[in-house]
Design an enzyme around this catalytic site. Structure first.
Site, short mmCIF file in Angstrom:
data_model
loop_
_atom_site.label_atom_id
_atom_site.label_comp_id
_atom_site.label_asym_id
_atom_site.label_seq_id
_atom_site.Cartn_x
_atom_site.Cartn_y
_atom_site.Cartn_z
N LYS A 13 0.73 -1.25 0.11
CA LYS A 13 -0.21 0.00 0.13
C LYS A 13 0.91 1.14 0.00
CE LYS A 13 -2.31 -1.12 3.78
NZ LYS A 13 -1.90 -2.51 4.24
N ARG A 61 -9.70 0.45 8.89
CA ARG A 61 -9.28 -0.94 9.32
C ARG A 61 -10.48 -1.52 9.87
NH1 ARG A 61 -3.32 -0.05 8.77
NH2 ARG A 61 -2.33 -2.08 9.57
N ARG A 69 11.63 -6.92 5.22
CA ARG A 69 11.52 -5.39 5.63
C ARG A 69 11.98 -5.36 6.99
NH1 ARG A 69 6.07 -2.11 5.18
NH2 ARG A 69 5.77 -3.06 7.19
N ARG A 112 11.92 -2.11 11.83
CA ARG A 112 10.69 -1.76 12.18
C ARG A 112 10.33 -2.88 13.27
NH1 ARG A 112 5.36 -0.30 8.34
NH2 ARG A 112 4.21 -1.52 9.94
N ARG A 156 -0.57 -9.60 12.95
CA ARG A 156 -1.14 -8.50 12.26
C ARG A 156 -2.01 -9.03 11.07
NH1 ARG A 156 4.21 -5.98 10.78
NH2 ARG A 156 3.20 -4.89 9.42
P1 ADP Z 1 0.94 -2.61 8.19
O1 ADP Z 1 0.02 -2.31 6.88
O2 ADP Z 1 2.18 -3.19 7.42
O3 ADP Z 1 0.49 -3.33 9.29
P2 ADP Z 1 0.56 0.07 9.22
O4 ADP Z 1 1.67 1.14 9.36
O5 ADP Z 1 -0.41 0.61 8.21
O6 ADP Z 1 1.43 -1.32 8.85
O7 ADP Z 1 0.17 -0.11 10.75
C1 ADP Z 1 1.10 -0.45 11.56
C2 ADP Z 1 0.15 -0.43 13.04
O8 ADP Z 1 -0.36 0.74 13.23
C3 ADP Z 1 -0.92 -1.69 12.90
O9 ADP Z 1 -0.70 -2.84 13.13
C4 ADP Z 1 -2.02 -1.02 14.05
O10 ADP Z 1 -1.40 -1.44 15.13
C5 ADP Z 1 -1.67 0.32 13.90
N1 ADP Z 1 -2.74 1.09 13.01
C6 ADP Z 1 -2.41 1.79 11.92
N2 ADP Z 1 -3.54 2.18 11.39
C7 ADP Z 1 -4.71 1.63 12.18
C8 ADP Z 1 -6.05 2.03 11.84
N3 ADP Z 1 -6.54 2.57 11.05
N4 ADP Z 1 -6.75 1.34 12.98
C9 ADP Z 1 -5.96 0.66 14.01
N5 ADP Z 1 -4.72 0.91 14.31
C10 ADP Z 1 -4.12 1.12 13.19
#
Ligand code: ADP
Length: 190
Positions: free
Chosen positions: A14, A89, A128, A134, A145
């Protein structure tokens, strides 16, 4: 306005595709993951609280992320459009996004959903983690996740299926090939 929700599991690309879309269509990028990571880096109260949840691979509360989105919409309301990356999400977040955009006199134009299977996601994210350090890119957290995605985030696709703006796109292949598939969808539906 052109408001694109870029949807897909963790590791589906994404962020990479969002960057290319922003350049092409001059959109404002809103990544809730990036916003949360900057709170973590700045060691704000919110960031300290969120880090514990993120490191477990769970979702931060709807209230917190919706608040962050609300602020960003206020800041950039007048532009050509937004790309939402990693948001919504949960179904609650999707409903709230709809309300917020309605208040701004606009709506989600399309939801582009990157399709990548679990084995490939695991491979990409472990790599990654090794490259960037990270803290949520370790095997155990990655696996959770993806479980959380399947349990809490997949229902968002059913929410959008009702509105016929949901477009699945194959997320495997070269970055530019995937981008071309996405641009085809955008051009047909904008
Ligand atoms: P990825 O898509 O690789 O999991 P992100 O950077 O989008 O990585 O998200 C990392 C973490 O941040 C998620 O696992 C969650 O804990 C939190 N997070 C991100 N976006 C949201 C959201 N819209 N609602 C709730 N938690 C979120």
């Amino acid at each position: 306005m052109l408001n694109i929700v870029l949807f897909g599991p963790p590791g589906s690309g994404k962020g990479t595709q969002a960057e290319k879309l922003i350049k092409k269509y001059s959109l404002t990028h809103i990544s809730t993951g990036d916003l949360l990571r900057s709170e973590v880096a700045a060691q704000t109260e919110l960031g300290i609280e969120a880090k514990v949840i993120m490191d477990k691979g769970e979702l931060v509360s709807d209230k917190i992320v919706i608040g962050m989105i609300e602020n960003k919409l206020k800041e950039h309301g007048g532009g050509p459009g937004f790309i939402f990356d990693g948001f919504p999400r949960t179904v609650e977040q999707a409903r709230e996004l709809r309300n917020l955009l309605t208040d701004h006199g606009t709506k989600v134009s399309m939801v582009i959903s990157l399709q990548v299977e679990r084995e490939e996601l695991m491979k990409r994210l472990v790599k990654r983690g090794e490259e960037t350090g990270r803290s949520d890119d370790n095997a155990e957290t990655i696996s959770n996740r993806i479980d959380v995605y399947e349990r809490q985030t997949i229902p968002v696709t059913y929410y959008y299926d009702k509105t016929k703006i949901h477009h699945p796109v194959e997320g495997i292949g070269k970055i530019d090939e995937i981008f071309k598939r996405i641009v085809d969808v955008v051009e047909k539906n904008k």
